[in-house]
Design a protein around this motif. Structure first.
Motif, PDB file in Angstrom:
ATOM      1  N   LEU A  95     -30.078  -0.185  66.947  1.00 12.64           N
ATOM      2  CA  LEU A  95     -31.326  -0.849  66.393  1.00 12.64           C
ATOM      3  C   LEU A  95     -31.637  -1.613  67.557  1.00 12.64           C
ATOM      4  CD1 LEU A  95     -29.487  -1.705  62.930  1.00 12.64           C
ATOM      5  CD2 LEU A  95     -31.268   0.112  63.468  1.00 12.64           C
ATOM      6  N   LYS A  96     -31.094  -1.937  68.526  1.00 11.80           N
ATOM      7  CA  LYS A  96     -31.549  -2.741  69.568  1.00 11.80           C
ATOM      8  C   LYS A  96     -32.855  -2.085  70.088  1.00 11.80           C
ATOM      9  CE  LYS A  96     -29.492  -6.676  70.549  1.00 11.80           C
ATOM     10  NZ  LYS A  96     -30.291  -7.956  70.770  1.00 11.80           N
ATOM     11  N   GLU A  97     -32.841  -0.794  70.043  1.00 12.16           N
ATOM     12  CA  GLU A  97     -34.208  -0.169  70.476  1.00 12.16           C
ATOM     13  C   GLU A  97     -35.210  -0.489  69.792  1.00 12.16           C
ATOM     14  OE1 GLU A  97     -33.404   3.822  71.060  1.00 12.16           O
ATOM     15  OE2 GLU A  97     -31.598   3.583  72.400  1.00 12.16           O
ATOM     16  N   ASN A  98     -35.078  -0.967  68.349  1.00 16.55           N
ATOM     17  CA  ASN A  98     -36.228  -1.206  67.579  1.00 16.55           C
ATOM     18  C   ASN A  98     -36.438  -2.482  67.070  1.00 16.55           C
ATOM     19  OD1 ASN A  98     -37.881   1.296  66.137  1.00 16.55           O
ATOM     20  ND2 ASN A  98     -37.330  -0.108  64.312  1.00 16.55           N
ATOM     21  N   PHE A  99     -35.358  -3.341  67.259  1.00 17.52           N
ATOM     22  CA  PHE A  99     -35.741  -4.778  66.920  1.00 17.52           C
ATOM     23  C   PHE A  99     -35.253  -5.577  67.816  1.00 17.52           C
ATOM     24  CE2 PHE A  99     -35.221  -2.340  62.876  1.00 17.52           C
ATOM     25  CZ  PHE A  99     -36.334  -2.861  62.093  1.00 17.52           C
ATOM     26  N   ALA A 100     -36.106  -6.854  68.111  1.00  7.51           N
ATOM     27  CA  ALA A 100     -35.632  -7.929  69.364  1.00  7.51           C
ATOM     28  C   ALA A 100     -34.315  -8.538  68.916  1.00  7.51           C
ATOM     29  CB  ALA A 100     -36.715  -8.892  69.342  1.00  7.51           C
ATOM     30  N   ARG A 118     -37.787  -9.173  64.056  1.00  3.78           N
ATOM     31  CA  ARG A 118     -38.793  -8.910  65.029  1.00  3.78           C
ATOM     32  C   ARG A 118     -38.776  -7.501  65.829  1.00  3.78           C
ATOM     33  NH1 ARG A 118     -38.719 -12.392  69.901  1.00  3.78           N
ATOM     34  NH2 ARG A 118     -36.525 -12.486  69.787  1.00  3.78           N
ATOM     35  N   ARG A 119     -39.700  -6.606  64.825  1.00  3.25           N
ATOM     36  CA  ARG A 119     -39.571  -5.243  65.174  1.00  3.25           C
ATOM     37  C   ARG A 119     -40.177  -5.084  66.348  1.00  3.25           C
ATOM     38  NH1 ARG A 119     -42.803  -1.207  63.512  1.00  3.25           N
ATOM     39  NH2 ARG A 119     -43.870  -2.542  61.914  1.00  3.25           N
ATOM     40  N   ILE A 120     -39.929  -4.258  67.282  1.00  7.32           N
ATOM     41  CA  ILE A 120     -40.357  -4.143  68.436  1.00  7.32           C
ATOM     42  C   ILE A 120     -40.519  -2.376  68.902  1.00  7.32           C
ATOM     43  CG2 ILE A 120     -39.748  -6.057  69.893  1.00  7.32           C
ATOM     44  CD1 ILE A 120     -37.331  -4.243  71.251  1.00  7.32           C
ATOM     45  N   GLY A 121     -39.837  -1.667  67.796  1.00 10.88           N
ATOM     46  CA  GLY A 121     -40.218  -0.125  67.868  1.00 10.88           C
ATOM     47  C   GLY A 121     -41.254   0.044  66.965  1.00 10.88           C
ATOM     48  N   GLN A 122     -41.208   1.549  66.794  1.00 14.52           N
ATOM     49  CA  GLN A 122     -42.082   2.238  65.670  1.00 14.52           C
ATOM     50  C   GLN A 122     -41.665   2.666  64.405  1.00 14.52           C
ATOM     51  OE1 GLN A 122     -43.086   6.450  66.514  1.00 14.52           O
ATOM     52  NE2 GLN A 122     -41.401   6.449  68.260  1.00 14.52           N
ATOM     53  N   VAL A 170     -41.044 -10.181  60.729  1.00 14.92           N
ATOM     54  CA  VAL A 170     -40.202  -9.732  59.663  1.00 14.92           C
ATOM     55  C   VAL A 170     -38.656  -9.919  60.135  1.00 14.92           C
ATOM     56  CG1 VAL A 170     -39.824  -7.524  60.744  1.00 14.92           C
ATOM     57  CG2 VAL A 170     -39.822  -7.311  58.306  1.00 14.92           C
ATOM     58  N   GLU A 171     -37.727 -10.122  58.961  1.00 20.60           N
ATOM     59  CA  GLU A 171     -36.532 -10.293  58.919  1.00 20.60           C
ATOM     60  C   GLU A 171     -35.973  -9.725  57.624  1.00 20.60           C
ATOM     61  OE1 GLU A 171     -35.354 -14.524  58.667  1.00 20.60           O
ATOM     62  OE2 GLU A 171     -36.683 -15.039  60.384  1.00 20.60           O
ATOM     63  N   TYR A 172     -34.799  -8.874  58.158  1.00 20.18           N
ATOM     64  CA  TYR A 172     -34.078  -8.003  57.289  1.00 20.18           C
ATOM     65  C   TYR A 172     -32.628  -8.489  56.930  1.00 20.18           C
ATOM     66  CZ  TYR A 172     -37.743  -4.414  57.569  1.00 20.18           C
ATOM     67  OH  TYR A 172     -38.953  -3.814  57.727  1.00 20.18           O
ATOM     68  N   VAL A 173     -31.985  -8.369  56.067  1.00 17.38           N
ATOM     69  CA  VAL A 173     -30.475  -8.180  56.012  1.00 17.38           C
ATOM     70  C   VAL A 173     -30.215  -7.517  54.989  1.00 17.38           C
ATOM     71  CG1 VAL A 173     -30.722 -10.436  54.388  1.00 17.38           C
ATOM     72  CG2 VAL A 173     -28.467  -9.965  55.536  1.00 17.38           C
ATOM     73  N   GLY A 174     -28.954  -6.625  55.352  1.00 10.61           N
ATOM     74  CA  GLY A 174     -28.583  -5.501  54.272  1.00 10.61           C
ATOM     75  C   GLY A 174     -27.137  -5.145  54.450  1.00 10.61           C
ATOM     76  N   TYR A 175     -26.763  -4.664  53.514  1.00 13.33           N
ATOM     77  CA  TYR A 175     -25.220  -4.299  53.054  1.00 13.33           C
ATOM     78  C   TYR A 175     -25.244  -2.751  52.887  1.00 13.33           C
ATOM     79  CZ  TYR A 175     -25.502  -9.232  53.114  1.00 13.33           C
ATOM     80  OH  TYR A 175     -25.886 -10.548  53.332  1.00 13.33           O
ATOM     81  N   PHE A 176     -24.422  -2.076  53.708  1.00 16.45           N
ATOM     82  CA  PHE A 176     -24.269  -0.416  53.393  1.00 16.45           C
ATOM     83  C   PHE A 176     -22.984  -0.181  53.453  1.00 16.45           C
ATOM     84  CE2 PHE A 176     -28.833  -1.556  54.988  1.00 16.45           C
ATOM     85  CZ  PHE A 176     -29.461  -0.503  54.363  1.00 16.45           C
ATOM     86  N   LEU A 177     -22.724   1.122  53.110  1.00 15.83           N
ATOM     87  CA  LEU A 177     -21.448   1.749  53.292  1.00 15.83           C
ATOM     88  C   LEU A 177     -21.568   3.299  53.722  1.00 15.83           C
ATOM     89  CD1 LEU A 177     -18.770   0.722  50.741  1.00 15.83           C
ATOM     90  CD2 LEU A 177     -18.674   0.551  53.180  1.00 15.83           C
ATOM     91  N   PRO A 178     -21.034   3.987  54.482  1.00 15.68           N
ATOM     92  CA  PRO A 178     -20.900   5.598  54.553  1.00 15.68           C
ATOM     93  C   PRO A 178     -20.369   6.137  53.241  1.00 15.68           C
ATOM     94  CG  PRO A 178     -19.210   4.502  55.963  1.00 15.68           C
ATOM     95  CD  PRO A 178     -20.084   3.383  55.370  1.00 15.68           C
ATOM     96  N   ALA A 179     -20.964   7.317  52.942  1.00 14.48           N
ATOM     97  CA  ALA A 179     -20.397   7.943  51.814  1.00 14.48           C
ATOM     98  C   ALA A 179     -19.429   9.148  52.399  1.00 14.48           C
ATOM     99  CB  ALA A 179     -21.346   8.579  51.313  1.00 14.48           C
ATOM    100  N   GLU A 180     -18.295   9.337  51.374  1.00 13.31           N
ATOM    101  CA  GLU A 180     -17.444  10.299  51.634  1.00 13.31           C
ATOM    102  C   GLU A 180     -18.163  11.729  51.276  1.00 13.31           C
ATOM    103  OE1 GLU A 180     -13.205   9.220  50.103  1.00 13.31           O
ATOM    104  OE2 GLU A 180     -14.822   8.379  48.692  1.00 13.31           O
ATOM    105  N   PHE A 181     -18.804  11.815  50.461  1.00 13.57           N
ATOM    106  CA  PHE A 181     -19.180  13.238  49.479  1.00 13.57           C
ATOM    107  C   PHE A 181     -20.813  13.072  49.394  1.00 13.57           C
ATOM    108  CE2 PHE A 181     -15.296  12.597  47.906  1.00 13.57           C
ATOM    109  CZ  PHE A 181     -14.272  13.407  48.690  1.00 13.57           C
TER     110      PHE A 181
END
Length: 321
Positions: free
Chosen positions: A30-35, A183-187, A294-305
């Motif tokens: 994500l460092k490639e897309n956000f400062a 601070r989005r710096i990517g596309q 822009v400012e984002y905060v998110g909560y995610f989990l990887p799925a098993e199936f």
């Protein structure tokens, strides 16, 4: 690998990295897309509290995703007989009583029109009725703007139509990936940047995630489908975009998202995000339009199936942005 399936349901075992590993992968990607980026393993916040107001406390416990129906049931010509029940999806994904969030189309049979659905349902189980916290965004018949409604205030089912990209879990508290980016710096949008970071690192190992994020500051590009389905077949991206109603919407926006790093051969929609708000705006998220603030905060989990339900036989790649 694919496993045995009930009729119309295909099941696939996803690659599920550890949260600590994913945190490192996304911090770098994500460092490639956000400062400014900070990805960590954290406790899921209590999602019953503001600004979420979900019917369960968390997104943890036996995480899986379901890709139901698909865009080919919407375009070029809508197949209005394609109606699904979120309670049935919970059973089809072997998790009755699950909490389900994501992005989909509202049931035109219930609403009488076409609209965007933000499903948030603690599904029925062991005699307990479903708790439906979903939202629906439609085009206002009075001014052509966004009309956002709490689903259960007008409707009493748990149906959706045509397509749905859903994250399914037990709805429990627990450890999640916390993603903060500004601070989005990517596309790329936040969701696309996450997905591409996973794809670049894991290659042909499909990693899928679901969860929720807030656009805390800035504005976002969105669409809402028209109330009337197109009378003419929609055969190109240009025709689809001309049919959709586009908006710029203001933070704070509460988003719910499903993404897959790569399609392992199930004709998936690899990312899909809808959002609602407490100021009357909601719809399908593309990206932010104010990258400097822009400012984002998110909560995610990887799925098993992965569960692929009612995959269209006739397919195309139009209208999946």
């Amino acid at each position: 690998m694919a496993t045995g399936a009930k009729h119309g349901i295909e099941k696939f075992v996803l690659y599920q990295p550890r949260l600590e590993e994913l945190s490192d992968v996304l911090q770098k990607g994500l460092k490639e897309n956000f400062a400014d980026v900070h990805v960590s393993v954290a406790d899921c916040p209590d999602l019953t509290k503001d600004p979420f107001g979900f019917p369960v406390k968390g997104i943890c416990g036996k995480p899986r995703i379901a890709d139901v129906g698909g865009v080919p049931y919407l375009i070029p010509v809508a197949k209005l007989d394609k109606i699904y029940d979120i309670n049935t999806v919970a059973r089809d994904t072997d998790l009755p009583g699950a909490f389900i969030l994501g992005a989909g189309a509202a049931s035109s049979r219930t609403l009488g029109i076409n609209a965007e659905l933000m499903p948030l349902v603690h599904t029925e189980h062991e005699g307990k009725p479903a708790v439906n916290g979903s939202y629906v965004a439609r085009i206002s018949p009075t001014d052509g703007g966004c009309l956002l409604e709490k689903y259960s205030e007008k409707y009493h089912d748990c149906d959706f139509g045509l397509l749905g990209n859903l994250y399914v879990s037990e709805g429990k508290p627990g450890k999640v990936l916390e993603i903060r980016a500004s601070r989005r710096i990517g596309q790329f949008s936040l969701v696309t940047a996450i997905r591409k970071s996973l794809e670049n690192h894991y290659g042909d190992k499909p990693v899928a995630m679901g969860g929720t994020f807030i656009i805390e500051k800035g504005k976002a590009k969105a669409h809402i489908m028209p109330a009337e389905f197109s009378a003419c077949p929609l055969n190109t991206e240009e025709e689809v975009n001309n049919w959709l109603k586009h908006f710029e919407m203001e933070a704070p926006l509460i988003c719910q998202s499903v993404l897959v790093s790569r399609d392992p051969g199930f004709d998936l929609r690899v990312e899909h995000t809808h959002f609602f708000s407490h100021h009357g705006e909601g719809g399908h998220y593309y990206t932010d339009t104010t990258p400097d603030i822009v400012e984002y905060v998110g909560y995610f989990l990887p799925a098993e199936f992965l569960y692929r339900i009612d995959r269209p036989v006739e397919t195309h790649k139009i209208g999946r942005d």
